[in-house]
Design a protein around this motif. Structure first.
Motif, short mmCIF file in Angstrom:
data_model
loop_
_atom_site.label_atom_id
_atom_site.label_comp_id
_atom_site.label_asym_id
_atom_site.label_seq_id
_atom_site.Cartn_x
_atom_site.Cartn_y
_atom_site.Cartn_z
N THR A 1 0.93 -1.11 0.14
CA THR A 1 0.06 -0.14 0.01
C THR A 1 0.80 1.04 0.10
N PRO A 2 0.07 2.30 -0.48
CA PRO A 2 1.06 3.64 -0.34
C PRO A 2 1.64 4.03 1.07
N SER A 3 0.87 3.59 2.12
CA SER A 3 1.56 4.06 3.46
C SER A 3 2.65 2.97 3.72
N LEU A 4 2.82 1.89 3.26
CA LEU A 4 3.50 0.97 3.58
C LEU A 4 4.95 1.13 2.65
N ILE A 5 4.65 1.64 1.77
CA ILE A 5 5.88 2.16 0.57
C ILE A 5 6.51 3.29 1.32
N GLN A 6 5.71 4.43 1.89
CA GLN A 6 6.18 5.55 2.37
C GLN A 6 6.92 5.32 3.70
N ALA A 7 6.34 4.19 4.56
CA ALA A 7 7.16 4.02 5.73
C ALA A 7 8.52 3.26 5.31
N TRP A 8 8.36 2.44 4.34
CA TRP A 8 9.74 1.91 3.80
C TRP A 8 10.65 2.88 3.39
N PHE A 9 10.31 3.77 2.34
CA PHE A 9 11.27 4.79 2.06
C PHE A 9 11.90 5.70 3.19
N GLN A 10 11.12 6.05 4.18
CA GLN A 10 11.67 6.58 5.26
C GLN A 10 12.39 5.84 6.51
N GLY A 11 12.29 4.68 6.29
CA GLY A 11 12.93 3.81 7.57
C GLY A 11 14.38 3.61 7.10
N ARG A 12 15.32 3.39 8.15
CA ARG A 12 16.45 2.81 7.88
C ARG A 12 16.55 1.44 7.26
N ASN A 13 17.53 1.12 6.50
CA ASN A 13 17.48 -0.32 5.95
C ASN A 13 18.87 -0.77 5.87
N SER A 14 19.25 -1.84 6.41
CA SER A 14 20.35 -2.52 6.73
C SER A 14 21.12 -2.60 5.25
N ARG A 15 20.33 -3.06 4.26
CA ARG A 15 21.11 -3.36 3.13
C ARG A 15 21.58 -1.85 2.28
N LEU A 16 21.12 -0.89 3.08
CA LEU A 16 21.68 0.42 2.47
C LEU A 16 22.55 1.27 3.41
N ASP A 17 23.19 0.52 4.12
CA ASP A 17 24.25 0.91 5.32
C ASP A 17 23.34 1.56 6.09
N ASP A 18 22.17 1.03 6.78
CA ASP A 18 21.46 1.76 7.57
C ASP A 18 20.82 2.99 7.20
N ARG A 19 20.70 3.34 6.23
CA ARG A 19 20.44 4.68 5.69
C ARG A 19 18.65 4.46 5.14
N ALA A 20 18.01 5.38 4.96
CA ALA A 20 16.50 5.28 4.74
C ALA A 20 16.76 5.35 2.94
N PRO A 21 15.80 4.62 2.36
CA PRO A 21 15.95 4.61 0.77
C PRO A 21 15.82 5.80 0.23
N ALA A 22 15.01 6.84 0.87
CA ALA A 22 14.78 8.29 0.39
C ALA A 22 16.21 8.94 0.53
N GLN A 23 16.88 8.85 1.61
CA GLN A 23 17.99 9.48 1.87
C GLN A 23 19.11 8.81 0.71
N VAL A 24 19.10 7.67 0.47
CA VAL A 24 20.06 7.12 -0.51
C VAL A 24 19.79 7.59 -1.86
N ILE A 25 18.47 7.65 -2.14
CA ILE A 25 18.15 8.17 -3.47
C ILE A 25 18.36 9.77 -3.61
N ALA A 26 18.26 10.54 -2.89
CA ALA A 26 18.34 11.77 -2.89
C ALA A 26 19.89 12.08 -2.80
N ASP A 27 20.83 11.57 -2.20
CA ASP A 27 22.11 11.48 -2.27
C ASP A 27 22.89 11.15 -3.44
N ASP A 28 22.50 9.92 -4.16
CA ASP A 28 23.16 9.34 -5.00
C ASP A 28 22.35 8.27 -5.62
#
Length: 115
Positions: free
Chosen positions: A70-97
């Protein structure tokens, strides 16, 4: 619709539906959600570097949505820290590089919905 077939306004509008205006503004590096509306109404052009970020975000979010998130789950995932992304949020990773973690973003996105 294929990602390359989306015009900028449609890309931003569909991404806003999945992520919300605030998150799209963050990904775009915009100071407010007004810029998101301006992109959709053609009041402002989407710069190339912003388009690149938004395309990556859309490819990830649309995949998650197609897989049942759902959009709400996707939004939460984009903002939550992710171990596969060096404990960064997907949104932060996309915004940075957006290109650096593209494959990892897709793999992590699929994991969200049990793939």
């Amino acid at each position: 619709m294929h990602l390359d077939a989306l015009d900028d306004a449609t890309l931003v509008d569909q991404l806003r539906t999945l992520l919300g205006a605030r998150l799209v503004a963050y990904l775009a590096g915009a100071p407010s959600t007004a810029a998101v509306s301006d992109y959709i109404t053609h009041a402002a052009a989407v710069p190339d570097h912003v388009r690149a970020r938004l395309k990556v975000a859309y490819s990830v979010a649309a995949l998650q949505h197609q897989l049942g998130a759902t959009p709400s789950l996707i939004q939460a995932w984009f903002q939550g820290r992710n171990s596969r992304l060096d404990d960064r949020a997907p949104a932060q990773v996309i915004a940075d590089d957006p290109g650096r973690f593209r494959g990892t973003l897709i793999a992590a996105a699929v994991t969200l919905v049990g793939g």
